[in-house]
Motif scaffolding. Structure first.
Motif, PDB file in Angstrom:
ATOM      1  N   GLY A 241       0.821  -1.217   0.000  1.00 39.26           N
ATOM      2  CA  GLY A 241       0.000   0.000   0.000  1.00 39.26           C
ATOM      3  C   GLY A 241       0.851   1.261   0.000  1.00 39.26           C
ATOM      4  N   THR A 242       1.930   1.231   0.794  1.00 40.94           N
ATOM      5  CA  THR A 242       2.818   2.389   0.877  1.00 40.94           C
ATOM      6  C   THR A 242       3.534   2.619  -0.461  1.00 40.94           C
ATOM      7  OG1 THR A 242       3.170   1.910   3.212  1.00 40.94           O
ATOM      8  CG2 THR A 242       4.738   3.406   2.175  1.00 40.94           C
ATOM      9  N   ALA A 243       4.005   1.535  -1.056  1.00 41.63           N
ATOM     10  CA  ALA A 243       4.779   1.656  -2.303  1.00 41.63           C
ATOM     11  C   ALA A 243       3.904   2.078  -3.484  1.00 41.63           C
ATOM     12  CB  ALA A 243       5.465   0.324  -2.607  1.00 41.63           C
ATOM     13  N   HIS A 244       2.600   1.726  -3.441  1.00 44.48           N
ATOM     14  CA  HIS A 244       1.741   1.980  -4.606  1.00 44.48           C
ATOM     15  C   HIS A 244       0.691   3.054  -4.369  1.00 44.48           C
ATOM     16  CE1 HIS A 244       3.468  -2.012  -5.339  1.00 44.48           C
ATOM     17  NE2 HIS A 244       3.428  -1.653  -6.602  1.00 44.48           N
ATOM     18  N   TRP A 245       0.760   3.729  -3.241  1.00 44.80           N
ATOM     19  CA  TRP A 245      -0.284   4.697  -2.883  1.00 44.80           C
ATOM     20  C   TRP A 245      -0.449   5.768  -3.956  1.00 44.80           C
ATOM     21  CZ3 TRP A 245      -4.414   5.382  -0.188  1.00 44.80           C
ATOM     22  CH2 TRP A 245      -4.870   6.672   0.127  1.00 44.80           C
ATOM     23  N   ASP A 246      -1.688   5.943  -4.413  1.00 37.97           N
ATOM     24  CA  ASP A 246      -1.977   6.980  -5.398  1.00 37.97           C
ATOM     25  C   ASP A 246      -3.294   7.648  -5.013  1.00 37.97           C
ATOM     26  OD1 ASP A 246      -2.550   8.561  -7.550  1.00 37.97           O
ATOM     27  OD2 ASP A 246      -2.303   6.987  -9.065  1.00 37.97           O
ATOM     28  N   ALA A 247      -3.161   8.806  -4.346  1.00 37.87           N
ATOM     29  CA  ALA A 247      -4.353   9.481  -3.821  1.00 37.87           C
ATOM     30  C   ALA A 247      -5.303   9.918  -4.938  1.00 37.87           C
ATOM     31  CB  ALA A 247      -3.937  10.684  -2.971  1.00 37.87           C
ATOM     32  N   SER A 248      -4.771  10.024  -6.160  1.00 33.61           N
ATOM     33  CA  SER A 248      -5.649  10.487  -7.243  1.00 33.61           C
ATOM     34  C   SER A 248      -6.659   9.405  -7.646  1.00 33.61           C
ATOM     35  CB  SER A 248      -4.817  10.920  -8.448  1.00 33.61           C
ATOM     36  OG  SER A 248      -4.307   9.784  -9.108  1.00 33.61           O
ATOM     37  N   LEU A 249      -6.469   8.175  -7.123  1.00 35.27           N
ATOM     38  CA  LEU A 249      -7.422   7.094  -7.438  1.00 35.27           C
ATOM     39  C   LEU A 249      -8.587   7.019  -6.451  1.00 35.27           C
ATOM     40  CD1 LEU A 249      -4.859   4.243  -8.304  1.00 35.27           C
ATOM     41  CD2 LEU A 249      -6.161   5.665  -9.908  1.00 35.27           C
ATOM     42  N   ILE A 250      -8.524   7.788  -5.375  1.00 39.97           N
ATOM     43  CA  ILE A 250      -9.604   7.744  -4.383  1.00 39.97           C
ATOM     44  C   ILE A 250     -10.895   8.239  -5.047  1.00 39.97           C
ATOM     45  CG2 ILE A 250     -10.406   8.649  -2.155  1.00 39.97           C
ATOM     46  CD1 ILE A 250      -7.448   9.116  -1.436  1.00 39.97           C
ATOM     47  N   PRO A 251     -11.998   7.505  -4.876  1.00 37.73           N
ATOM     48  CA  PRO A 251     -13.254   7.948  -5.492  1.00 37.73           C
ATOM     49  C   PRO A 251     -13.621   9.372  -5.056  1.00 37.73           C
ATOM     50  CG  PRO A 251     -13.516   5.762  -4.515  1.00 37.73           C
ATOM     51  CD  PRO A 251     -12.144   6.247  -4.149  1.00 37.73           C
ATOM     52  N   ARG A 252     -13.969  10.202  -6.031  1.00 38.20           N
ATOM     53  CA  ARG A 252     -14.264  11.612  -5.727  1.00 38.20           C
ATOM     54  C   ARG A 252     -15.725  11.795  -5.345  1.00 38.20           C
ATOM     55  NH1 ARG A 252      -9.898  14.648  -6.844  1.00 38.20           N
ATOM     56  NH2 ARG A 252      -8.257  13.216  -7.439  1.00 38.20           N
ATOM     57  N   THR A 253     -16.092  11.057  -4.312  1.00 43.69           N
ATOM     58  CA  THR A 253     -17.469  11.100  -3.835  1.00 43.69           C
ATOM     59  C   THR A 253     -17.457  11.240  -2.322  1.00 43.69           C
ATOM     60  OG1 THR A 253     -17.459   8.700  -3.632  1.00 43.69           O
ATOM     61  CG2 THR A 253     -18.329   9.598  -5.677  1.00 43.69           C
ATOM     62  N   LEU A 254     -18.599  11.651  -1.779  1.00 43.24           N
ATOM     63  CA  LEU A 254     -18.686  11.821  -0.333  1.00 43.24           C
ATOM     64  C   LEU A 254     -18.854  10.482   0.372  1.00 43.24           C
ATOM     65  CD1 LEU A 254     -20.933  15.000  -0.177  1.00 43.24           C
ATOM     66  CD2 LEU A 254     -18.505  14.827   0.408  1.00 43.24           C
ATOM     67  N   SER A 255     -19.404   9.493  -0.346  1.00 45.45           N
ATOM     68  CA  SER A 255     -19.599   8.205   0.315  1.00 45.45           C
ATOM     69  C   SER A 255     -19.492   7.063  -0.681  1.00 45.45           C
ATOM     70  CB  SER A 255     -20.964   8.172   1.010  1.00 45.45           C
ATOM     71  OG  SER A 255     -21.981   8.279   0.046  1.00 45.45           O
ATOM     72  N   VAL A 256     -19.166   5.907  -0.127  1.00 45.64           N
ATOM     73  CA  VAL A 256     -19.087   4.667  -0.911  1.00 45.64           C
ATOM     74  C   VAL A 256     -19.912   3.633  -0.141  1.00 45.64           C
ATOM     75  CG1 VAL A 256     -17.553   2.759  -1.551  1.00 45.64           C
ATOM     76  CG2 VAL A 256     -16.823   5.120  -1.948  1.00 45.64           C
ATOM     77  N   PRO A 257     -20.901   3.016  -0.784  1.00 43.74           N
ATOM     78  CA  PRO A 257     -21.683   1.995  -0.070  1.00 43.74           C
ATOM     79  C   PRO A 257     -20.826   0.779   0.226  1.00 43.74           C
ATOM     80  CG  PRO A 257     -22.729   2.639  -2.157  1.00 43.74           C
ATOM     81  CD  PRO A 257     -21.342   3.194  -2.160  1.00 43.74           C
ATOM     82  N   GLU A 258     -20.908   0.299   1.448  1.00 46.39           N
ATOM     83  CA  GLU A 258     -20.084  -0.833   1.848  1.00 46.39           C
ATOM     84  C   GLU A 258     -20.350  -2.039   0.967  1.00 46.39           C
ATOM     85  OE1 GLU A 258     -20.767  -2.530   5.723  1.00 46.39           O
ATOM     86  OE2 GLU A 258     -18.633  -2.943   5.962  1.00 46.39           O
TER      87      GLU A 258
END
Ligand code: GLU
Ligand code: ZN
Length: 298
Positions: free
Chosen positions: A277-294
């Motif tokens: 996770g540390t080596a491949h972390w890419d914050a630009s891939l985080i969904p640009r939404t307020l919520s994600v349904p589990e």
């Protein structure tokens, strides 16, 4: 503890011990951890134990144990907000004596019709501090910032919030005040947390400005929601993180953050997942939404 720390990045995870960590808090913790470690930054843990009556007995120890078991390593000693009251009191007194904050004696019932936006009833009444809440005067201004995930966010403090509480009537210090003072005191450069705090950020920006404190960068990750749309949390009986499920839940948390681990990691250890996770972390891939349904993550 990591050897290669960079003072140009100091992140933190700031749990409230009103309950145990659940999957939603794991997602927030993981995002802040990886965002820090990916650039060799420091990562701190701060226990936000401002409200003893609402604290769940044993939650502090359980939170730390869960973090360790999920492979989180923090730098330095954990700080507790319950040990910081002197610092809060000093700033609060200053704000009050300068007339930037004032005592409010309004009851909850009295404020009911205003839907959480304080109408300034006590603003110019000069109440004594005893047995009163202390509110900070807000300017009739819009505060805006650019969140690294949620984009531009703006809020008009006068219209959308009103003068807000920095010390409760029962003497407890408010989150908004404590978080701003502690983030500055600990030199936090990057605040990574759940999107439920997006609308607290303009109040925090105002406090930073008022007190001459630096403004950190912000990254608000999506909240994980239940099928009924509610945020995961104690009130909706989401289960505490189980210790024997750490690797699969970490992989699931990575998925919630848009980081797709290769299938080889399916049987990996916590340490291996954290390393990947540390080596491949890419914050630009985080969904640009307020919520994600589990349910979307299984
Ligand atoms: N203590 C807060 C919470 O658990 C988080 C505070 C923050 O990250 O600013 O919701
Ligand atoms: Zn009032």
């Amino acid at each position: 503890m990591t050897a290669s720390t960079s003072p140009s990045y100091i992140g933190r995870f700031a749990p409230t011990p009103s309950g145990y960590l659940h999957f939603g808090s794991l997602v927030a913790a993981l995002a802040s951890y990886l965002d820090a470690r990916a650039v060799g930054g420091r990562w701190l843990v701060r226990m936000e134990d401002l409200d003893p009556p609402r604290e769940e007995p044993g939650a502090q120890a359980a939170i730390l144990k869960a973090l360790e078991c999920y492979g989180f390593e923090w730098d330095g000693d954990m700080v507790r907000q319950s040990e910081r009251h002197t610092a809060y009191a000093e700033v609060l007194n200053r704000l009050f004596n300068q007339g930037l904050a004032y005592a409010c004696t309004c009851s909850r019932k009295q404020l009911e019709p205003y839907h959480g936006i304080y109408p300034g009833l006590c603003r110019n009444l000069g109440h004594a501090r005893e047995h009163a809440a202390i509110r900070l005067r807000v300017p009739e201004l819009e505060y805006r910032f650019t969140d690294q995930v949620q984009g531009e966010y703006r809020q008009h403090l006068g219209r959308d919030v009103g003068d807000f509480v920095i010390q409760r009537r029962d003497g407890l210090y408010a989150y908004q005040l404590a978080v701003v003072l502690d983030d500055a005191w600990q030199g936090i450069t990057d605040i990574v947390r759940g999107s439920d705090l997006l609308d607290s950020t303009p109040r925090q920006l105002y406090l930073q400005e008022l007190l001459g404190l630096p403004q950190p960068r912000y990254l608000h990750v999506p909240l994980i929601t239940q099928p009924d749309g509610h945020k995961l949390g104690k009130s909706y009986r989401s289960p505490p993180l189980s210790e024997d499920q750490a690797p699969p839940l970490l992989l699931r948390a990575l998925r919630a953050l848009g980081q797709t681990a290769p299938s080889e990691l399916a049987d990996a250890s916590v340490a291996e997942i954290m390393r990947w996770g540390t080596a491949h972390w890419d914050a630009s891939l985080i969904p640009r939404t307020l919520s994600v349904p589990e349910a979307q993550l299984s």
